[in-house]
Design a protein around this motif. Structure first.
Motif, short mmCIF file in Angstrom:
data_model
loop_
_atom_site.label_atom_id
_atom_site.label_comp_id
_atom_site.label_asym_id
_atom_site.label_seq_id
_atom_site.Cartn_x
_atom_site.Cartn_y
_atom_site.Cartn_z
N UNK A 1 26.71 7.41 -32.73
CA UNK A 1 27.13 7.15 -31.50
C UNK A 1 28.62 6.40 -31.84
N UNK A 2 29.44 6.23 -30.88
CA UNK A 2 30.41 5.33 -31.13
C UNK A 2 31.03 4.58 -29.85
N UNK A 3 30.87 3.18 -29.92
CA UNK A 3 31.23 2.73 -28.73
C UNK A 3 32.10 1.71 -28.92
N UNK A 4 31.90 0.43 -28.78
CA UNK A 4 32.84 -0.65 -29.15
C UNK A 4 32.78 -1.58 -28.03
N UNK A 5 33.75 -2.45 -27.99
CA UNK A 5 33.64 -3.72 -27.02
C UNK A 5 34.06 -3.25 -25.74
N UNK B 1 29.64 -5.47 -24.18
CA UNK B 1 29.77 -4.85 -25.40
C UNK B 1 30.08 -3.42 -25.23
N UNK B 2 29.51 -2.63 -24.08
CA UNK B 2 29.97 -1.30 -23.63
C UNK B 2 29.51 -1.26 -22.25
N UNK B 3 30.28 -1.13 -21.32
CA UNK B 3 30.14 -1.20 -19.88
C UNK B 3 29.40 0.03 -19.16
N UNK B 4 28.13 -0.18 -19.52
CA UNK B 4 27.26 1.14 -18.73
C UNK B 4 25.90 0.59 -18.78
N UNK B 5 25.38 0.37 -17.55
CA UNK B 5 23.93 0.17 -17.44
C UNK B 5 23.10 1.12 -18.24
N UNK B 6 23.48 2.25 -18.28
CA UNK B 6 22.42 3.06 -19.01
C UNK B 6 22.61 2.91 -20.79
N UNK B 7 23.58 2.30 -21.14
CA UNK B 7 23.78 1.93 -22.64
C UNK B 7 22.77 0.62 -22.73
#
Length: 309
Positions: A20-24, A245-251
């Motif tokens: 995966x790759x997310x970020x701030x 850190x990653x703006x998604x409730x599922x995350x």
């Protein structure tokens, strides 16, 4: 801080596989990988198609699949299991969770066949899989990534523990993020939003939390993630910090599920560490083995023609 929602290509790829790759939270929205070149793209430098590189083949019916999963879970928890057998069981287990995650209609068949001592681990894997799957957008090109072996387990665990001691952020949350972002650093490549390194920071965010370290260093990036989460209130509102850190409730829910599995099951870290990297494509989930390397996006059909799954 810019609160624009961002879900990166790597985090989306993990939704149905790994890597995966997310970020701030301050990164812009992720864009789809660029269109394939009209000229022939460079071939991936991954290994040639061999049985070892192909996806594990499991039973198609849910009853047999469930029984095979239970057998692999027990193999993974048996201290007498040789390393090669651990790797095979982990790969099959991963594919089983991927398949079950895609078929909620199987839940009433599969879950009753899971022994009570394995139910919590099973539930958390299925929850994380489905939460991340909700973020997935299959692509018709494979990414410009390189897949390397992750750092040794003991190196990662030491970094997570040191970051926990310094920041108060649980080691298991840092490990869960590292798993989702880049499969413990085995995926090398910036996200479409520009996030970099094993914990997928935007360079500007890493400058604020990296204490002068190297964004590509596993230890430096893990320590920076601890500082980032702590600064965003992890101690008082864990979910808020994870959302930043990653703006998604599922995350957030997926991180919580994997973190709970890591905290409660001594086998979990070794299991997750042995998983493969998959990418969600329009042709299905594509295994990207250690050794895969692409300088530019590759049409998935071209890759599959040379590397059957």
């Amino acid at each position: 801080m810019n609160r624009t929602t961002r879900i990166s290509a790597l985090a989306v790829s993990f939704a149905l596989g790994l890597g995966g790759c997310s970020g701030s939270s301050e990164a812009p929205p992720a864009a789809a990988p660029g269109p394939a070149s009209t000229t022939a793209p460079p071939p991936a430098a991954g290994p040639p198609s061999t049985p070892a590189g192909a996806q594990p083949r499991l039973a198609a019916d849910p009853v047999t699949l469930a029984d095979e999963l239970v057998a692999d879970e027990r193999t993974l928890r048996d201290p007498a299991t040789p390393q090669e057998a651990l790797a095979r069981a982990a790969r099959r287990q991963q594919v089983a969770y991927r398949a079950i995650g895609r078929h909620p209609e199987w839940d009433g068949i599969v879950r009753p066949r899971i022994p009570v001592e394995l139910v919590a681990f099973y539930d958390r894997n299925i929850e994380a899989r489905r939460e991340l799957a909700a973020l997935a957008e299959p692509r018709d090109v494979l990414p410009a990534w390189r897949i390397n072996p992750p750092p040794p387990m003991e190196v990662l665990l030491e970094a997570y523990r040191d970051a926990e001691a310094a920041s108060g952020v649980g080691w298991n949350y840092l490990a869960a993020i590292n798993l989702i972002e880049t499969h413990f650093g085995s995926v090398t490549g910036a996200s479409s939003a520009g996030a970099q390194g094993p914990m997928q920071f935007m360079p500007s965010t890493f400058a604020a939390y990296g204490a002068g370290g190297d964004i590509n260093s596993p230890r430096d990036s893990i320590m920076a993630a601890g500082r980032h989460l702590a600064a965003n209130g992890f101690a008082d509102d864990r979910d808020h910090a994870l959302f930043r850190y990653n703006n998604a409730d599922a995350y957030v829910r997926a991180v919580n599920a994997y973190a709970a599995a890591l905290a409660d099951d001594p086998a979990a870290f070794g299991v997750f560490y042995r998983w493969d990297v998959y990418y969600v494509s329009t042709a299905g989930d594509v295994l990207l083995p250690v050794g895969y390397a692409a300088e530019a996006p590759i049409p998935v059909a071209d890759y599959l023609a040379a590397h059957p799954q």
